[in-house]
Write a protein that holds these residues in place. Structure first.
Motif, short mmCIF file in Angstrom:
data_model
loop_
_atom_site.label_atom_id
_atom_site.label_comp_id
_atom_site.label_asym_id
_atom_site.label_seq_id
_atom_site.Cartn_x
_atom_site.Cartn_y
_atom_site.Cartn_z
N SER A 1 0.76 -1.19 -0.14
CA SER A 1 -0.12 0.00 -0.09
C SER A 1 0.91 1.18 -0.09
CB SER A 1 -0.82 -0.18 1.28
OG SER A 1 -0.25 0.13 2.29
N ARG B 1 -2.30 6.21 -2.96
CA ARG B 1 -3.46 6.00 -2.38
C ARG B 1 -4.56 6.86 -3.26
NH1 ARG B 1 -2.67 8.84 3.25
NH2 ARG B 1 -1.52 10.64 2.16
N ILE C 1 -8.91 7.50 -3.64
CA ILE C 1 -10.36 7.81 -3.16
C ILE C 1 -11.20 8.11 -4.05
CG2 ILE C 1 -9.92 10.28 -2.57
CD1 ILE C 1 -11.62 9.81 -0.08
N ASP D 1 -16.11 5.81 -1.90
CA ASP D 1 -15.65 5.99 -0.58
C ASP D 1 -16.22 7.40 0.27
OD1 ASP D 1 -13.20 4.20 -0.14
OD2 ASP D 1 -12.63 5.24 -1.84
N ASN E 1 -15.32 2.43 6.97
CA ASN E 1 -14.32 2.57 5.74
C ASN E 1 -12.87 2.90 6.23
OD1 ASN E 1 -12.82 3.56 3.59
ND2 ASN E 1 -14.75 4.17 2.54
N ASN F 1 -10.03 3.71 4.49
CA ASN F 1 -9.44 4.33 3.46
C ASN F 1 -8.43 5.36 4.32
OD1 ASN F 1 -8.29 5.86 1.17
ND2 ASN F 1 -10.07 5.31 0.04
#
Length: 322
Positions: free
Chosen positions: A86, A91, A93, A142, A276, A278
């Protein structure tokens, strides 16, 4: 002490199956290789892990303890691999936005993201309210920038700011030159609303907004798209009730007029699934809050007392739908 991940994999698989032949087939190894890996692990730890005779294979007491430690080691390695993966990947969204924030808040958020180098990518999905609800529930979205909270299980609504309502109408409308308009002057007027198949809530919302004033509008249902709805307004096919910020749009054929009455303000915020995780969401929240505060600051003070101005529109039809 010297042992390898492959030895732990062999050990855990054999501890589960208790059969050398099945273990060899599952791991695509030969049976002598499995035997060698287990013996090497036993030598590394100085303990016998399995008892084996002609009829069965079973774990020893040391093997039972080793099974716990081996599983912990493998889980830690798996977590480390996912975490490092990751970090290497950008990243991301995925968000969506209702018509209320499409013209002002969303562009401000995207501009801020470009300038701030926030460290994550944003994908904007152009969806109707019904599609937003479906994709949020399926975890394909998201965050949703929106007005009221929608009845989706496990969704948390985060309020950002509140905005007064305005009337948007064509410049060709006889009322377009007015400084203020009374909501009662819209009795029998065509009012643009999203199609029920796109948003089941806007029609009931408009009816509940007009009801205290004994006003019955004629709803003109059109696709839930800013460009389509503004085109209808510009063509004088109807007026539109929208938050003050919608008047920021530079539209040649459309004017924005405040209401004479003090109406409840409309709350703008975003929704996320409570579970979530994230990692981009906290930074996204900061950027949204910053842009929303600037939007709130650009909104002129509404008429009426402070308590009247602080009232927010409630959506009983949403509560009933949960």
């Amino acid at each position: 002490m010297d042992f390898r991940i492959r030895q732990l994999q062999c050990f855990l698989t054999l501890a589960e199956l208790l059969n050398y032949g099945k273990t060899a087939r599952v791991l695509y190894m030969s049976q002598p290789t499995i035997t060698f890996q287990i013996q090497s692990l036993e030598e590394a730890f100085g303990a016998k892990l399995f008892e084996r005779d002609r009829k069965q294979v079973r774990l020893t007491a040391a093997g039972e303890s080793m099974r716990i430690y081996a599983q912990t080691i493998m889980d830690t390695i798996s977590d480390a691999r996912e975490h490092l993966k990751s970090l290497a990947a950008p990243r991301k969204i995925r968000i969506t936005c209702g018509p209320s924030g499409m013209l002002d808040l969303l562009p401000a958020v995207l501009r801020t993201l470009v300038r701030s180098n926030a460290g994550f990518e944003v994908e904007v999905a152009d969806l109707t309210t019904e599609e937003q609800m479906e994709q949020m529930a399926d975890r394909r979205i998201d965050a949703m920038i929106m007005m009221p909270s929608l009845p989706i299980a496990g969704v948390r609504f985060v309020p950002l700011c509140s905005l007064p309502l305005r009337i948007l109408m064509s410049r060709r409308n006889p009322l377009a030159s007015r400084s203020f308009l009374s909501i009662r002057e819209l009795h029998g007027a065509n009012v643009i609303a999203s199609r029920p198949e796109d948003c089941r809530y806007q029609g009931p919302f408009l009816s509940s907004l007009f009801a205290p004033f004994d006003v019955v509008p004629r709803l003109v249902h059109v696709p839930q798209s800013c460009s389509v709805q503004f085109a209808y307004v510009g063509a004088d096919a109807g007026v539109m009730i929208a938050p003050y910020s919608a008047g920021f749009a530079d539209l040649t054929d459309v004017v924005s007029i405040p209401f004479l009455e003090t109406l409840p303000e409309m709350e703008l915020g975003y929704s996320v699934l409570a579970e979530n995780k994230n990692e981009a969401l906290p930074m996204f929240h900061q950027i949204l809050s910053h842009c929303a505060s600037k939007l709130q600051g650009a909104t002129p003070a509404a008429k009426g007392t402070r308590s009247e101005r602080s009232r927010l529109i409630e959506f009983p039809h949403l509560r009933d739908a949960v």
